[in-house]
Design an enzyme around this catalytic site. Structure first.
Site, mmCIF file in Angstrom:
data_model
loop_
_atom_site.group_PDB
_atom_site.id
_atom_site.type_symbol
_atom_site.label_atom_id
_atom_site.label_comp_id
_atom_site.label_asym_id
_atom_site.label_seq_id
_atom_site.Cartn_x
_atom_site.Cartn_y
_atom_site.Cartn_z
ATOM 1 N N LYS A 22 -44.810 24.112 -30.772
ATOM 2 C CA LYS A 22 -45.831 24.550 -31.735
ATOM 3 C C LYS A 22 -45.184 25.459 -32.773
ATOM 4 C CE LYS A 22 -50.467 26.700 -31.705
ATOM 5 N NZ LYS A 22 -51.506 27.299 -30.850
ATOM 6 N N SER A 65 -56.023 25.311 -31.459
ATOM 7 C CA SER A 65 -55.115 25.235 -32.577
ATOM 8 C C SER A 65 -53.847 24.442 -32.306
ATOM 9 C CB SER A 65 -54.731 26.641 -33.027
ATOM 10 O OG SER A 65 -54.052 27.322 -31.983
ATOM 11 N N SER A 110 -56.686 27.258 -27.116
ATOM 12 C CA SER A 110 -55.869 26.407 -27.988
ATOM 13 C C SER A 110 -54.902 25.469 -27.289
ATOM 14 C CB SER A 110 -55.095 27.265 -28.976
ATOM 15 O OG SER A 110 -55.944 27.622 -30.027
HETATM 16 N N1 GLN Z 1 -60.320 28.524 -31.391
HETATM 17 C C1 GLN Z 1 -60.125 29.893 -31.007
HETATM 18 C C2 GLN Z 1 -59.992 30.729 -32.255
HETATM 19 O O1 GLN Z 1 -60.172 30.212 -33.279
HETATM 20 C C3 GLN Z 1 -58.923 30.018 -30.126
HETATM 21 C C4 GLN Z 1 -57.650 29.809 -30.824
HETATM 22 C C5 GLN Z 1 -56.467 29.933 -29.942
HETATM 23 O O2 GLN Z 1 -56.579 29.829 -28.713
HETATM 24 N N2 GLN Z 1 -55.319 30.203 -30.550
HETATM 25 O O3 GLN Z 1 -59.707 31.882 -32.202
#
Ligand code: GLN
Length: 494
Positions: free
Chosen positions: A79, A154, A178
């Protein structure tokens, strides 16, 4: 099955027996990237040259008779919020578009040391803020199961790459879901380890008390193998746990008779897609038929998880992202400015995307004098209540089971309103708030052929038991064996 669709443990066996070379495997995956990447768009940077060199080096070491680590020669996607010395680390943000880190993240260094072959850096929601990759400043990644839908986020790039055969395994990060939500959307296994199990050194921080790095793979055994490599104490991360790392493959295959599984009723709240709820209930019945003892659990404070997360995560983000001021780190404006303050303002306004700006504003507000007690401090107190709820559940149960996502993979633009996007994380966020480990694994498909994931959680550092149960279910259900139907026009079998 095509090489690029196989699991790491199968490929590792072929490599070990010298029936396949790391270069052949690397070429197969790079070929697949060439064929399908224009449609999937999982990568911000493809590291073809690095990958070929790494694969050659692995073959040379094996030819010299060296006994190599289990994942040597396996193509791994990273990532793009984890630092790598040999490719940019952009966080899918204009802020870091040209940033090349002077050091490897600990997880990257470990993977390099173990002989993994780096396919590239994968797309994400800017600074990992989002659930669909639509917040990437560069482009949106498509779900290999349906190219008109989001792969989740994400870590959507890592999930899509793995599901499309553009990587064999991948690294993601999980602050509020994410890893698990994209795993669910792309029919993969995704593990958010116990907070502190994996070093965060070199992971560009979003919300430091919630962030964890973990694997995205096609099956549970691959997750165990990758976790064996990632887990362990790191003096460079003061929050990493200094405790022994068990071999996570050890309990795979043990029967699960007598293991107590709790089903927290609050997680099947109104608004859960009925197809998701049905598939998850069927999976729980399957676990029962394997000998697990299933009972209803209750986590009464869990509905506070989402609202308190959206105080704590933006607060920590607003502090962490203060370093991107265009001086030492981050995009610097080329417009003339009168003073330093204007330099910061202009540079940041030009380069942070709308979702990141929104979070910086929310976080700055929640941390400001006069509001700190009312918001941030209160949210931290609620966090303690949540932890107590989960502690109580784990006095009664070994494992808890519930959906990963309340909804099926959605179409692009369908959740344009930020609140509706935030709601997509209602099932994953409480896990980060309390720090326990949880894994998402495939548990079926909707009538329209879209992947559905079940989430299993365990108490702190109980990853061995968690993966034991996950493996037992996976092997009896078999959903992990299906691959995304990208079709022949994409250069490989479906
Ligand atoms: N979707 C969640 C957010 O927008 C979690 C994102 C993540 O786990 N990096 O914060």
């Amino acid at each position: 099955m095509e090489l690029f669709h196989r699991t790491a443990h199968e490929l590792a066996e072929l490599l070990r027996r010298k029936e396949l070379s790391a270069v052949e495997l690397c070429d197969a995956v790079l070929g697949r990237i060439e064929a399908v990447e224009p449609r999937v768009r999982a990568y911000v940077t493809v590291m073809a040259d690095v990958a070929r060199e790494q694969a050659k080096a692995v073959d040379a070491r094996r030819a010299a008779g060296e006994d190599l680590p289990p994942l040597a020669g396996i193509p791994l996607a990273v990532k793009d919020n984890m630092c790598t010395v040999d490719a940019p680390t952009t966080c899918s943000s204009k802020v870091l578009e040209h940033f090349v880190a002077p050091y490897d993240a600990t997880v990257v260094a470990r993977a390099r040391q173990a002989g993994c072959v780096f396919t590239g850096k994968t797309n994400l929601d800017e600074f990992a803020m989002g659930s669909s990759t639509e917040n990437s400043a560069f482009f949106t990644t498509c779900n290999p199961w349906d190219l008109e839908r989001a792969p989740g986020g994400s870590s959507g790039g890592s999930a899509a790459a793995t599901a499309a055969g553009e990587a064999i395994i991948a690294l993601g990060s999980d602050t509020g879901g994410s890893i698990r939500q994209p795993a669910s959307f792309c029919s993969l296994v995704g593990l958010k380890p116990t907070y502190g199990r994996v070093s965060r050194y070199g992971l560009v921080a979003f919300a430091s008390s919630l962030d964890q790095i973990g694997p995205l793979t096609k099956d549970v055994r691959d997750t165990a193998l990758l976790m064996n490599l990632l887990a362990g104490h790191d003096p460079m991360d003061s929050t990493s746990a200094d405790r022994p790392v068990p071999d996570l493959t050890e309990l795979l295959g043990r029967d699960i008779r007598g293991i107590r599984i709790g089903v927290p009723k609050e997680f099947f709240a109104e608004g859960t897609d009925p197809e998701v709820a049905n598939a998850v209930h069927a999976a729980i019945r399957q676990l029962e038929s394997l000998g697990a003892i299933v009972g209803e659990a209750s986590t009464p404070t869990v509905s506070y998880g989402l609202p308190t997360y959206y105080i704590i995560a933006p607060s920590e983000a607003s502090s962490n992202l203060a370093r991107f001021d265009g001086v030492r780190y981050g995009h610097r404006t080329s417009k003339p400015v009168a003073d330093n303050v204007e330099l910061y303002e202009q540079s940041r306004a030009e380069s942070f995307g709308p979702e990141v700006q929104r979070r910086i504003m929310i976080g700055t507000y929640a941390l400001s004098a006069g509001y700190y007690d009312a918001y941030y401090l209160k949210a931290q107190k609620v966090r303690t209540l949540l932890k107590r709820d989960f502690d109580k559940v784990f006095e009664q149960f070994d494992i808890i089971a519930w959906p990963t996502s309340p909804c099926l993979p959605f179409r692009f633009g369908e959740r344009g309103d930020p609140l509706s996007m935030y709601m997509a994380d209602v099932c994953t966020i409480p896990v980060n708030m309390v720090g326990i480990p949880a894994v998402s694994l495939p548990c079926g498909f909707s009538s329209g052929g879209l992947p559905i994931g079940i989430q299993l959680g365990a108490s702190y550092f109980e990853e061995p038991k968690l993966l034991q149960v996950a493996y037992a279910y996976e092997q009896s259900a078999g959903f992990h064996a299906r691959r995304a139907p990208l079709g022949a026009s994409c250069g490989g079998e479906a």
